[in-house]
Design a protein around this motif. Structure first.
Motif, PDB file in Angstrom:
ATOM      1  N   GLY A 157      52.443 -10.508   1.124  1.00  0.00           N
ATOM      2  CA  GLY A 157      54.115 -10.456   1.939  1.00  0.00           C
ATOM      3  C   GLY A 157      54.217  -9.930   3.240  1.00  0.00           C
ATOM      4  N   GLN A 158      53.223  -8.356   4.003  1.00  0.00           N
ATOM      5  CA  GLN A 158      53.467  -8.684   4.612  1.00  0.00           C
ATOM      6  C   GLN A 158      52.308  -9.072   5.667  1.00  0.00           C
ATOM      7  OE1 GLN A 158      54.590  -5.943   6.191  1.00  0.00           O
ATOM      8  NE2 GLN A 158      53.308  -5.380   8.377  1.00  0.00           N
ATOM      9  N   GLY A 159      51.514 -10.597   5.259  1.00  0.00           N
ATOM     10  CA  GLY A 159      50.751 -11.052   5.664  1.00  0.00           C
ATOM     11  C   GLY A 159      51.995 -12.851   6.245  1.00  0.00           C
ATOM     12  N   VAL A 160      53.057 -12.905   4.876  1.00  0.00           N
ATOM     13  CA  VAL A 160      53.860 -14.047   5.479  1.00  0.00           C
ATOM     14  C   VAL A 160      55.528 -13.646   6.456  1.00  0.00           C
ATOM     15  CG1 VAL A 160      55.102 -15.291   4.525  1.00  0.00           C
ATOM     16  CG2 VAL A 160      53.563 -14.805   3.319  1.00  0.00           C
ATOM     17  N   ASP A 161      54.983 -11.882   5.912  1.00  0.00           N
ATOM     18  CA  ASP A 161      55.845 -11.364   7.642  1.00  0.00           C
ATOM     19  C   ASP A 161      56.214 -11.495   8.593  1.00  0.00           C
ATOM     20  OD1 ASP A 161      58.358  -9.726   8.228  1.00  0.00           O
ATOM     21  OD2 ASP A 161      57.901  -7.959   7.281  1.00  0.00           O
ATOM     22  N   VAL A 162      54.352 -11.134   9.166  1.00  0.00           N
ATOM     23  CA  VAL A 162      53.447 -10.776  10.455  1.00  0.00           C
ATOM     24  C   VAL A 162      54.236 -12.380  10.977  1.00  0.00           C
ATOM     25  CG1 VAL A 162      51.826 -10.144  11.674  1.00  0.00           C
ATOM     26  CG2 VAL A 162      53.202  -8.403  10.403  1.00  0.00           C
ATOM     27  N   GLU A 163      53.621 -13.071  10.106  1.00  0.00           N
ATOM     28  CA  GLU A 163      52.920 -14.748  10.317  1.00  0.00           C
ATOM     29  C   GLU A 163      54.481 -15.418  11.158  1.00  0.00           C
ATOM     30  OE1 GLU A 163      50.671 -16.040   7.175  1.00  0.00           O
ATOM     31  OE2 GLU A 163      51.841 -18.353   7.942  1.00  0.00           O
ATOM     32  N   ASN A 164      55.204 -14.901  10.419  1.00  0.00           N
ATOM     33  CA  ASN A 164      57.312 -15.369  10.448  1.00  0.00           C
ATOM     34  C   ASN A 164      57.956 -14.697  11.544  1.00  0.00           C
ATOM     35  OD1 ASN A 164      56.796 -18.254   9.204  1.00  0.00           O
ATOM     36  ND2 ASN A 164      56.077 -16.729   7.341  1.00  0.00           N
ATOM     37  N   ASP A 165      56.933 -13.821  12.675  1.00  0.00           N
ATOM     38  CA  ASP A 165      57.967 -12.997  13.378  1.00  0.00           C
ATOM     39  C   ASP A 165      58.716 -13.538  13.300  1.00  0.00           C
ATOM     40  OD1 ASP A 165      58.323  -9.790  12.736  1.00  0.00           O
ATOM     41  OD2 ASP A 165      56.758  -9.676  14.300  1.00  0.00           O
ATOM     42  N   GLY A 166      59.924 -13.719  14.305  1.00  0.00           N
ATOM     43  CA  GLY A 166      60.944 -13.834  15.067  1.00  0.00           C
ATOM     44  C   GLY A 166      61.372 -15.438  14.748  1.00  0.00           C
ATOM     45  N   LYS A 167      60.847 -15.715  13.626  1.00  0.00           N
ATOM     46  CA  LYS A 167      61.669 -17.747  13.385  1.00  0.00           C
ATOM     47  C   LYS A 167      62.485 -17.151  11.959  1.00  0.00           C
ATOM     48  CE  LYS A 167      55.964 -18.929  13.456  1.00  0.00           C
ATOM     49  NZ  LYS A 167      55.737 -19.235  12.404  1.00  0.00           N
ATOM     50  N   PRO A 168      62.953 -18.359  11.893  1.00  0.00           N
ATOM     51  CA  PRO A 168      64.262 -18.263  11.470  1.00  0.00           C
ATOM     52  C   PRO A 168      63.340 -18.464   9.568  1.00  0.00           C
ATOM     53  CG  PRO A 168      64.725 -20.285  12.561  1.00  0.00           C
ATOM     54  CD  PRO A 168      63.564 -19.343  13.149  1.00  0.00           C
ATOM     55  N   LEU A 169      64.156 -17.630   8.953  1.00  0.00           N
ATOM     56  CA  LEU A 169      63.306 -17.457   7.639  1.00  0.00           C
ATOM     57  C   LEU A 169      64.685 -18.679   6.347  1.00  0.00           C
ATOM     58  CD1 LEU A 169      62.071 -14.360   7.158  1.00  0.00           C
ATOM     59  CD2 LEU A 169      60.355 -16.505   7.603  1.00  0.00           C
ATOM     60  N   SER A 170      64.214 -19.192   5.733  1.00  0.00           N
ATOM     61  CA  SER A 170      65.071 -19.608   4.292  1.00  0.00           C
ATOM     62  C   SER A 170      65.082 -17.824   3.094  1.00  0.00           C
ATOM     63  CB  SER A 170      64.219 -20.570   3.397  1.00  0.00           C
ATOM     64  OG  SER A 170      62.873 -20.092   3.063  1.00  0.00           O
ATOM     65  N   ARG A 171      65.860 -18.346   2.539  1.00  0.00           N
ATOM     66  CA  ARG A 171      66.637 -16.959   1.893  1.00  0.00           C
ATOM     67  C   ARG A 171      64.783 -17.055   0.773  1.00  0.00           C
ATOM     68  NH1 ARG A 171      71.209 -14.558  -0.585  1.00  0.00           N
ATOM     69  NH2 ARG A 171      70.437 -14.450  -3.333  1.00  0.00           N
ATOM     70  N   GLU A 172      64.876 -18.500   0.363  1.00  0.00           N
ATOM     71  CA  GLU A 172      63.283 -17.734  -0.488  1.00  0.00           C
ATOM     72  C   GLU A 172      62.502 -17.447  -0.191  1.00  0.00           C
ATOM     73  OE1 GLU A 172      62.097 -21.737  -1.471  1.00  0.00           O
ATOM     74  OE2 GLU A 172      60.742 -21.059  -3.498  1.00  0.00           O
TER      75      GLU A 172
END
Ligand code: FPP
Ligand code: MG
Length: 295
Positions: A157-172
């Motif tokens: 979970g932390q990996g996906v979080d950091v990888e997407n830092d600053g990007k818009p995310l889907s609710r899913e």
């Protein structure tokens, strides 16, 4: 005894267990042990070991086989905070009301202290084998500890979080991140408490569902407090998510809906709890109190 006093007692008990298992500050690696103990003794809420013990008691657990696991889980949690605060991740200077580990000991020492703590957590959990003759529940608990904190759990979970830092995310994707980076450890606490007390498979599955809902609610409340919280009370800076351009439940849905979601998830968890046997009053109040937590 009222809820606040009861919580204070149980937190003090968890605190004592954690202290009993900390590494000795001696030998050539004394600095590493100091950095580990600095972060371990900085006054967190000790919520995960409190949860673990509460569930252990709920299912009639006796003896002290749960104690090394209580300490181990807090070590894994603290390792995640040391690494989360590093300059390469959130770059936060304060945590639990004190300077973060990298600010005090330097970045390389903080990276290694985090690694050391993650390993030491397993060294600690293995000590449970010395406290019982029934190895199967301890082996099952170790499996949960490994899985819930690894790639399919907190670290994933932390990996996906950091990888997407600053990007818009889907609710899913956001809910995937919350389920793993935050809920997985809370599920782990509750499931290990149940397994060590001899709960059956269905009961352990119910604990996982309760942990999942409480964990997501906890993370959404964390998002809320990052916007409306008080840095003094929280012991860390507020506005960290905005600074890091993070998509959170609050940026996706707004403060009001986020608050409603915390309530709904907590109510669902309490309904699930009602299916289980045992004395539940303190546990129920603890879950409710997290809805309105200010730190
Ligand atoms: C605060 O817990 C922690 C969270 C809300 C979870 C956030 C998730 C991470 C930081 C995952 C990081 C993972 C890695 C591997 C870097 P708390 O409010 O219980 O803290 P306390 O123990 O200080 O009270
Ligand atoms: Mg952070």
């Amino acid at each position: 005894m009222n809820f606040k006093e009861e919580l204070k007692n149980r937190t003090a008990y968890a605190e004592q267990i954690i202290r009993n298992y900390l590494p000795k500050e001696e030998g050539f690696s004394v600095k590493m042990a100091e950095a580990v103990n600095y972060s371990m003794l900085s006054g967190g809420k000790r919520l995960r070991p409190v949860f673990m013990y509460e569930v252990y008691k709920l299912f009639g657990g006796r003896g002290n086989v749960v104690e090394p696991f209580m300490a181990a889980l807090e070590m894994i949690h603290t390792h995640s905070l040391i690494h989360d605060d590093l300059p390469a991740l959130d770059n936060d200077p304060y945590r639990r009301g004190r300077k973060t580990t990298h600010v005090v000991y330097g970045e390389s020492a903080a990276i290694l202290a985090g690694d050391a703590l993650l390993n030491y957590a397993y060294e600690t959990a293995f000590q449970a084998f010395d406290r019982t003759d029934s190895w199967k529940p301890v082996a099952d608990a170790l499996k949960i500890l490994g899985e819930k904190t690894g790639i399919m759990g907190m670290l994933g979970g932390q990996g996906v979080d950091v990888e997407n830092d600053g990007k818009p995310l889907s609710r899913e994707m956001l809910l995937y991140i919350y389920e793993n980076k935050t809920s997985a450890l809370i599920e782990c606490a509750m499931m290990i408490g149940a397994v060590l007390a001899g709960a059956d498979k269905e009961q352990v599955a119910v604990m996982e569902q309760i942990g999942s809902r409480i964990g997501i609610a906890f993370q959404i409340q964390d998002d809320i407090l990052d916007v409306i919280g008080d840095s003094e009370e929280l012991g860390k800076a507020v506005g960290s998510d905005e600074k890091n351009h993070k998509t959170t439940y609050v940026t996706l849905e707004g403060l009001e809906k986020a608050g409603e979601k915390v309530k709904i998830l907590t109510e669902e968890a309490i309904d699930l709890l009602a299916k289980l046997p045992g004395e539940q009053e303190f546990f129920r109040e603890l879950l409710c109190s997290l809805c309105t937590r200010r730190k």
